[in-house]
Design an enzyme around this catalytic site. Structure first.
Site, PDB file in Angstrom:
ATOM      1  N   LYS A 175       2.222 -12.928   7.431  1.00  0.00           N
ATOM      2  CA  LYS A 175       1.132 -12.156   6.829  1.00  0.00           C
ATOM      3  C   LYS A 175       0.752 -12.881   5.545  1.00  0.00           C
ATOM      4  O   LYS A 175       1.497 -12.865   4.568  1.00  0.00           O
ATOM      5  CB  LYS A 175       1.584 -10.729   6.539  1.00  0.00           C
ATOM      6  CG  LYS A 175       0.562  -9.923   5.728  1.00  0.00           C
ATOM      7  CD  LYS A 175       1.063  -8.519   5.479  1.00  0.00           C
ATOM      8  CE  LYS A 175       0.193  -7.791   4.466  1.00  0.00           C
ATOM      9  NZ  LYS A 175       0.655  -6.409   4.225  1.00  0.00           N
TER      10      LYS A 175
ATOM     11  N   TYR B  69       6.081 -11.665   4.748  1.00  0.00           N
ATOM     12  CA  TYR B  69       4.998 -11.118   3.920  1.00  0.00           C
ATOM     13  C   TYR B  69       4.794 -12.055   2.745  1.00  0.00           C
ATOM     14  O   TYR B  69       5.498 -11.984   1.738  1.00  0.00           O
ATOM     15  CB  TYR B  69       5.385  -9.710   3.483  1.00  0.00           C
ATOM     16  CG  TYR B  69       4.338  -8.935   2.714  1.00  0.00           C
ATOM     17  CD1 TYR B  69       3.015  -9.342   2.653  1.00  0.00           C
ATOM     18  CD2 TYR B  69       4.688  -7.762   2.057  1.00  0.00           C
ATOM     19  CE1 TYR B  69       2.072  -8.616   1.964  1.00  0.00           C
ATOM     20  CE2 TYR B  69       3.755  -7.022   1.359  1.00  0.00           C
ATOM     21  CZ  TYR B  69       2.451  -7.453   1.307  1.00  0.00           C
ATOM     22  OH  TYR B  69       1.516  -6.720   0.608  1.00  0.00           O
TER      23      TYR B  69
ATOM     24  N   THR C 195       0.836  -1.204   0.000  1.00  0.00           N
ATOM     25  CA  THR C 195       0.000   0.000   0.000  1.00  0.00           C
ATOM     26  C   THR C 195       0.868   1.250   0.000  1.00  0.00           C
ATOM     27  O   THR C 195       0.527   2.258  -0.619  1.00  0.00           O
ATOM     28  CB  THR C 195      -0.915   0.020   1.238  1.00  0.00           C
ATOM     29  OG1 THR C 195      -1.689  -1.180   1.250  1.00  0.00           O
ATOM     30  CG2 THR C 195      -1.830   1.221   1.246  1.00  0.00           C
TER      31      THR C 195
END
Length: 295
Positions: free
Chosen positions: A164, A138, A49
């Site tokens: 994640k 991630y 993001t």
């Protein structure tokens, strides 16, 4: 490493760029304040993001310094590192550790080639030993997803504290919850599936959608904790409406348009991405009105 508490609704934060493609740190401060007021449980800068794959070491360091300053110890600050070698990840990570981040969110290497299981384990082990900060793996890159059997082997890396799970794979998430939930904190990054992920026992979410809908997302987490599934389902459907309107290959642009339509300012996306088109903005506005987030 275990004293770091990552749970609940963790929000990413955008990186605002100006007309000259430079980072606007003043706009970043405003966004961090907004997210904190909404009640998120941690903030992650320089992730997807935050367009972390586009950021220089100096930019990443400046962004994380500002986030750490604004957060002032109220919640953990996670710093994203999206690089393609052990050496580069360590360089970035040490610079971010210096400005006071609490944890690192690190992608596997992902440029064209995919590392073996042994190479992936060595990568996280070497980074952990060199930097000695808690690490969130991630798991986002579609062609370089780390499978559950490799993640089980990563239990030998003491600094690795959380996974994640992104990449749109609910099947991998349920396997992680079944097999490694007791060893790692499992954070859902499946923006349209937070409700079922929480019901299945995910420890929280670290994702893009709470950047846009932080209050609704925090309310969703709280509703599940309270066992109020009717409320949780209503919140899920409101959030889903917004996610469907912004999800796409130009997510930084559409996400920033969604902020702007709410009276926030996330700046411009980094070039070559252009700001959202008028058609995209109208689609997003319709969704935000349907979710009762704008008039």
């Amino acid at each position: 490493m275990s004293d770091l508490d990552l749970h609940g609704m963790i929000s990413t934060v955008v990186t605002p760029f100006d007309e000259n493609d430079e980072v606007d740190l003043d706009l970043l401060r405003q966004e961090v304040k907004y997210l904190l007021e909404a009640g998120v449980t941690a903030i992650c800068a320089c992730g997807s993001t935050g367009e972390g794959q586009t950021l220089s070491l100096e930019e990443s360091r400046d962004i994380c310094r500002v986030v750490v300053e604004e957060v002032a110890g109220r919640v953990p600050v996670i710093a994203g590192v999206i690089q393609n070698s052990t050496a580069q990840v360590i360089r970035y990570s040490l610079a971010l550790k210096e400005v006071g981040v609490d944890a690192l969110q690190i992608t596997p290497v992902h440029y064209v080639f995919a590392p073996s299981a042994e190479e992936t384990v060595a990568y996280y082990r070497e980074i952990g030993a060199a930097v000695d900060l808690p690490i969130v793996l991630y798991n986002v890159v579609p062609w370089a997803l780390v499978p559950v059997d490799v993640i089980e082997r990563l239990a030998a890396v003491p600094q690795l504290v959380a996974i994640k799970q992104s990449g749109g794979d609910m099947h991998l998430l349920v396997d992680l919850l079944a097999r490694v939930r007791d060893r790692f904190t499992i954070l859902a990054a499946l923006d349209d599936l937070h409700y079922p992920a929480f019901v299945l026992g995910a420890h929280g979410a670290l994702a893009a959608i709470p950047t846009v809908t932080p209050r609704l997302s925090v309310e969703l987490w709280n509703a599940i904790q309270d066992g109020d599934h009717a409320l949780a389902l209503r919140l899920h459907e409101r959030i889903l409406t917004v996610w469907r309107a912004i999800d796409g290959p130009n997510l930084p642009a559409t996400l920033k348009a969604a902020l702007e339509l709410q009276g926030r300012n996330g700046g411009r996306p980094r070039k070559p991405f252009a700001p959202a088109s008028s058609a995209e903005r109208e689609r997003i506005a319709v969704a935000l009105r349907a979710a009762n987030l704008i008039d």
